[in-house]
Design an enzyme around this catalytic site. Structure first.
Site, mmCIF file in Angstrom:
data_model
loop_
_atom_site.group_PDB
_atom_site.id
_atom_site.type_symbol
_atom_site.label_atom_id
_atom_site.label_comp_id
_atom_site.label_asym_id
_atom_site.label_seq_id
_atom_site.Cartn_x
_atom_site.Cartn_y
_atom_site.Cartn_z
ATOM 1 N N HIS A 176 11.279 -23.744 8.274
ATOM 2 C CA HIS A 176 10.294 -24.540 9.011
ATOM 3 C C HIS A 176 8.860 -24.355 8.523
ATOM 4 O O HIS A 176 8.046 -25.264 8.661
ATOM 5 C CB HIS A 176 10.350 -24.194 10.515
ATOM 6 C CG HIS A 176 11.566 -24.752 11.195
ATOM 7 N ND1 HIS A 176 11.706 -24.794 12.561
ATOM 8 C CD2 HIS A 176 12.716 -25.284 10.689
ATOM 9 C CE1 HIS A 176 12.887 -25.344 12.879
ATOM 10 N NE2 HIS A 176 13.519 -25.631 11.759
ATOM 11 N N THR A 227 2.761 -1.344 9.042
ATOM 12 C CA THR A 227 3.225 -2.205 10.135
ATOM 13 C C THR A 227 3.540 -3.621 9.686
ATOM 14 O O THR A 227 4.224 -4.355 10.402
ATOM 15 C CB THR A 227 2.120 -2.318 11.203
ATOM 16 O OG1 THR A 227 0.956 -2.873 10.583
ATOM 17 C CG2 THR A 227 1.794 -0.962 11.818
ATOM 18 N N HIS A 264 8.485 -30.808 9.182
ATOM 19 C CA HIS A 264 7.849 -29.503 8.948
ATOM 20 C C HIS A 264 6.773 -29.601 7.865
ATOM 21 O O HIS A 264 5.776 -28.888 7.915
ATOM 22 C CB HIS A 264 8.913 -28.464 8.587
ATOM 23 C CG HIS A 264 9.988 -28.369 9.616
ATOM 24 N ND1 HIS A 264 9.731 -27.965 10.909
ATOM 25 C CD2 HIS A 264 11.305 -28.686 9.561
ATOM 26 C CE1 HIS A 264 10.856 -28.015 11.606
ATOM 27 N NE2 HIS A 264 11.816 -28.458 10.814
ATOM 28 N N ASP A 312 0.867 -1.172 0.000
ATOM 29 C CA ASP A 312 0.000 0.000 0.000
ATOM 30 C C ASP A 312 0.908 1.228 0.000
ATOM 31 O O ASP A 312 2.132 1.120 -0.193
ATOM 32 C CB ASP A 312 -0.994 -0.034 1.181
ATOM 33 C CG ASP A 312 -0.317 0.162 2.528
ATOM 34 O OD1 ASP A 312 0.930 0.242 2.589
ATOM 35 O OD2 ASP A 312 -1.046 0.237 3.545
ATOM 36 N N CYS A 333 3.174 -3.183 4.019
ATOM 37 C CA CYS A 333 2.307 -2.066 4.410
ATOM 38 C C CYS A 333 3.033 -1.321 5.520
ATOM 39 O O CYS A 333 4.246 -1.478 5.667
ATOM 40 C CB CYS A 333 0.919 -2.552 4.832
ATOM 41 S SG CYS A 333 0.878 -3.636 6.275
HETATM 42 C C1 RB5 Z 1 -1.908 2.665 6.523
HETATM 43 O O1 RB5 Z 1 -2.023 3.865 7.187
HETATM 44 C C2 RB5 Z 1 -1.675 1.539 7.505
HETATM 45 O O2 RB5 Z 1 -2.817 1.350 8.302
HETATM 46 C C3 RB5 Z 1 -1.324 0.263 6.767
HETATM 47 O O3 RB5 Z 1 -0.217 0.477 5.972
HETATM 48 C C4 RB5 Z 1 -0.982 -0.924 7.630
HETATM 49 O O4 RB5 Z 1 -0.017 -0.610 8.565
HETATM 50 C C5 RB5 Z 1 -2.124 -1.648 8.198
HETATM 51 O O5 RB5 Z 1 -1.958 -2.679 8.873
#
Ligand code: RB5
Length: 144
Positions: A99, A68, A134, A9, A66
């Site tokens: 694994h 996080t 595994h 994203d 993304c």
């Molecule tokens: C975008 O702001 C953020 O929410 C997305 O990139 C991600 O971290 C969601 O889990």
């Protein structure tokens, strides 16, 4: 040789570009499924695009990024046959391949710095699955 799929994203877009450059510079084919810039967008759209391409056989492995890594991880692991691993260390990357036979690497673009992300990528790309016990555990997950 099948390409490595890349998806992100807006929050993962800069790191995706860095990892794509690293892969292409060493001759690994990549295919970017989007997004195409840092305009706010919805990570599940790109998780779906990448996972469906893997499940259809267009590629064997992919990378999702993304902010996080958590949203991409939740989304990707909804697809049966996708084993997506959110990695924050080289150890996670190595073990997720050895694994868990992870077929999608996930990194948080707002969490993991460039140098560490490149190191994680290198380990993930080069570590083989160990199989044996595994594989039995993966079969239990997949319902085989
Ligand atoms: C975008 O702001 C953020 O929410 C997305 O990139 C991600 O971290 C969601 O889990």
């Amino acid at each position: 040789m099948k390409p490595i799929l890349m998806g992100s994203d807006h929050a993962g877009f800069p790191l995706k570009n860095l990892l794509m450059e690293a892969l292409t510079s060493e001759g690994t084919p990549v295919l970017d499924v989007g997004c195409g810039d840092e305009t706010s967008c919805d990570y599940p759209v790109f998780a779906r695009e990448l996972c469906e391409r893997i499940l259809s056989g267009q590629a064997s492995r992919g990378i999702l990024i993304c902010g996080t890594g958590i949203g991409m991880s939740i989304a990707a692991n909804r697809y049966h046959g996708i084993r997506a691993a959110l990695c924050t260390t080289e150890f996670h990357a190595r073990m997720s391949r050895a694994h868990n036979d992870s077929n999608v690497l996930i990194i948080g673009g707002r969490v993991t710095g460039s140098e560490l992300a490149l190191a994680i990528l290198k380990v993930w790309m080069s570590t083989p699955f160990e199989g044996e016990r595994h594989q039995r555990r993966i079969d239990l997950i997949e319902g085989c």
